[in-house]
Scaffold this motif. Structure first.
Motif, PDB file in Angstrom:
ATOM      1  N   SER A 231      12.641  13.099  37.657  1.00  0.00           N
ATOM      2  CA  SER A 231      13.673  12.068  37.787  1.00  0.00           C
ATOM      3  C   SER A 231      13.906  11.447  36.416  1.00  0.00           C
ATOM      4  O   SER A 231      12.942  11.161  35.690  1.00  0.00           O
ATOM      5  N   LEU A 232      15.177  11.242  36.068  1.00  0.00           N
ATOM      6  CA  LEU A 232      15.523  10.668  34.763  1.00  0.00           C
ATOM      7  C   LEU A 232      16.351   9.412  34.933  1.00  0.00           C
ATOM      8  O   LEU A 232      17.258   9.360  35.772  1.00  0.00           O
ATOM      9  N   VAL A 233      16.023   8.404  34.144  1.00  0.00           N
ATOM     10  CA  VAL A 233      16.825   7.184  34.056  1.00  0.00           C
ATOM     11  C   VAL A 233      17.320   7.052  32.623  1.00  0.00           C
ATOM     12  O   VAL A 233      16.516   7.079  31.680  1.00  0.00           O
ATOM     13  N   MET A 234      18.635   6.951  32.452  1.00  0.00           N
ATOM     14  CA  MET A 234      19.240   6.691  31.141  1.00  0.00           C
ATOM     15  C   MET A 234      19.737   5.249  31.152  1.00  0.00           C
ATOM     16  O   MET A 234      20.577   4.889  31.984  1.00  0.00           O
ATOM     17  N   TYR A 235      19.221   4.436  30.240  1.00  0.00           N
ATOM     18  CA  TYR A 235      19.510   3.001  30.285  1.00  0.00           C
ATOM     19  C   TYR A 235      20.069   2.532  28.941  1.00  0.00           C
ATOM     20  O   TYR A 235      19.504   2.825  27.873  1.00  0.00           O
ATOM     21  N   HIS A 236      21.162   1.775  29.029  1.00  0.00           N
ATOM     22  CA  HIS A 236      21.683   1.083  27.853  1.00  0.00           C
ATOM     23  C   HIS A 236      22.460  -0.133  28.331  1.00  0.00           C
ATOM     24  O   HIS A 236      23.431  -0.005  29.080  1.00  0.00           O
ATOM     25  N   SER A 237      22.030  -1.295  27.904  1.00  0.00           N
ATOM     26  CA  SER A 237      22.611  -2.535  28.423  1.00  0.00           C
ATOM     27  C   SER A 237      23.906  -2.925  27.723  1.00  0.00           C
ATOM     28  O   SER A 237      24.705  -3.689  28.250  1.00  0.00           O
ATOM     29  N   GLY A 238      24.112  -2.447  26.505  1.00  0.00           N
ATOM     30  CA  GLY A 238      25.273  -2.895  25.742  1.00  0.00           C
ATOM     31  C   GLY A 238      25.019  -4.178  24.980  1.00  0.00           C
ATOM     32  O   GLY A 238      25.847  -4.613  24.189  1.00  0.00           O
ATOM     33  N   ASP A 239      23.869  -4.818  25.256  1.00  0.00           N
ATOM     34  CA  ASP A 239      23.492  -6.036  24.527  1.00  0.00           C
ATOM     35  C   ASP A 239      22.832  -5.609  23.220  1.00  0.00           C
ATOM     36  O   ASP A 239      21.705  -5.122  23.209  1.00  0.00           O
TER      37      ASP A 239
END
Length: 499
Positions: A231-239
């Motif tokens: 399972s993969l999670v790609m995270y980027h908040s933009g903050d």
């Protein structure tokens, strides 16, 4: 060129890593070695190596604080090795700001790749700092400490990838795979307790679409070579100014999406997951519905009810912990049903505990629902079989009672039915269904068998035989005897003795 210190109690390990550096032309200017904690401290002070490859197990409590102070002072890139896959060893690595943790044994290819990367990172650390505008943390400086503790310095927000296998014991294989994977830009890989964290350095203001596309490709390549679900999670908040530890905390929450979607998925997330809060306990009406479905053996109704309750197709999802509580609330109704039918023992009891463990710890909601349904179906079938056995047991109990009381001339159907706690009519029906005879026929047969035995084995008079066999008087006994056997009791005795 950077220098490296190889600290390991095993001489073969030291020699092997040193030979690998030389044979693979990894550009370390000097390779130092240490076999004890004292030699490590001495070498750090005298040679100040750029990279420290350290076996954690060789450092005792007495040398620990001194080692930490020297690492803080000289700031080498630290790689720690251990044969103990424990939380304590991982925390020691974090205390030393370790960039990587090896679980022994490691393959030569893995060692070569990581040491090459460390060498390159040390040589390029100044250039990376300048590329980030001077205000951020360099890639060479990022470590596990940045994931778990607040940073004292402001820094640029980084996109993260969290990769998680169903079997965490195989995370070293995953780390090996990711370290060799041809990323467009190689991320910093930091193994955590429940996932492998990849930290990317992206100039794109919205790197998430590209990361998701890359994740899909990575997932296909992994499944082509390995069988363990990923399972993969790609995270980027933009903050742009979110500290790395906050980014990691938010991304870790997104790992729980697999509870609803399962493995073999890539989830692209832009903010901390906002779970829906629900009342986890069954209402009185729901409890009654479950009791009715169980007692009616409504397997299809149970399945449809569970599917409506727990198969979520859209976000926002309920908080997973509350769903687990709701599932245990349902299991409590099943437990009452078990106890009501005396099935809280043996293999059914083992199955109950197995389902309870599944509810608490299984990472996938669908599996929990299926296990609970299958157990409930088996329980319903066991209750049905138990009822059939109980019906047969009632007849056997009644027959044993009649065999002990047939000598009582006053024994009646009502007496036997009362003994087995059934109505006379219902008991008479059960007896006829199982043995094909009525109560009177069965009782008469028992009495006749006993009368024949007494006639042959004793010298009792016909009157005494009749009394001991349960007949009202000798005349009635003789009449019934002749109807059944075609002769009188007296002639029966004489004929049998002559034979």
């Amino acid at each position: 060129m950077p220098s490296i210190l190889i600290a390991d109690r095993d001489a073969n390990e030291r020699i092997g890593i040193g030979w690998l550096i030389t044979s693979c032309a990894i550009p370390y200017d000097h390779v130092y070695t240490a076999a004890t904690a004292e030699e490590v401290i001495q070498s750090l002070e005298s040679h100040t190596p750029d990279v420290l490859c350290l076996e954690l197990d060789m450092i005792g409590k007495a040398q620990w604080e001194s080692l930490k102070l020297l690492i803080e002072q000289y700031r080498p890139l630290v790689l720690v090795m251990t044969a103990e896959a424990t939380f304590e060893r991982a925390m020691q690595g974090i205390e030393l700001n370790a960039r990587d943790l090896w679980l022994k044994p490691q393959t030569p290819e893995m060692i070569r790749r990581v040491l090459t990367r460390f060498c390159r990172d040390r040589m390029d650390s100044g250039a990376r700092e300048r590329q980030q505008g001077g205000g951020g943390r360099s890639a060479a400086e990022l470590s596990h400490r940045d994931l778990f503790f607040p940073s004292k310095k402001p820094g640029k927000s980084h996109p993260l990838m969290l990769a998680q296998l169903e079997d965490p014991q195989r995370h070293p294989e995953l780390l090996h795979f990711l370290s060799a994977y041809p990323f467009r830009e190689q991320p910093i890989l930091l193994p955590a307790s429940d996932a492998i964290v990849g930290i990317f350095f992206a100039d794109d203001p919205d790197p998430l679409p590209a990361l998701q596309q890359m994740g899909q490709r990575l997932l296909r390549d992994w499944e082509a070579a390995y069988d363990d679900p990923l399972s993969l999670v790609m995270y980027h908040s933009g903050d742009g100014e979110q500290p790395l530890n906050e980014t990691y905390s938010d991304a870790s929450q997104a790992l729980h999406i697999r509870f609803f979607k399962g493995y073999r998925q890539v989830s692209a997330v832009r903010s901390r997951i906002a779970w829906t809060m629900i009342d986890p306990f069954l209402t009185p009406a729901e409890q009654r519905a479950w009791v009715d479905m169980l007692h009616a053996a409504g397997k299809e109704e149970l399945k449809q009810w569970m599917y409506r309750q727990f198969f979520f197709k859209e976000e926002p999802y309920p908080e997973p912990g509350l769903l687990r509580i709701r599932l245990t609330s349902i299991l409590a109704q099943v437990r009452r049903y078990m106890k009501a039918h005396g099935l809280d023992h043996g293999h059914m009891e083992e199955g109950y505990h197995r389902v309870f463990e599944t509810i608490l710890y299984s990472p996938i909601l669908y599996r929990i629902v299926q296990e609970l349904l299958l157990f409930t179906y088996a329980l319903i079938d066991s209750v049905h079989a138990h009822k059939e056995e109980a019906r047969a047991d009632v007849i056997e109990l009644a027959i044993r009672y009649m065999e002990s009381r047939y000598a009582d001339a006053d024994l009646r159907l009502e007496d036997v039915a009362r003994h087995v706690d059934r109505s006379p009519a219902y008991f008479s029906t059960l007896l006829s269904q199982k043995h094909g005879v009525s109560f009177r026929q069965l009782l008469a047969s028992m009495r006749m068998k006993e009368a024949q035995r007494l006639l042959l084995e004793t010298s009792l008079s016909v009157q005494e035989v009749a009394a001991r066999s349960g007949f009202v008087n000798a005349n009635y006994f003789s009449k019934i005897f002749k109807e059944k056997l075609g002769t009188t009791p007296r002639l029966f005795r004489i004929q049998k003795k002559k034979q």
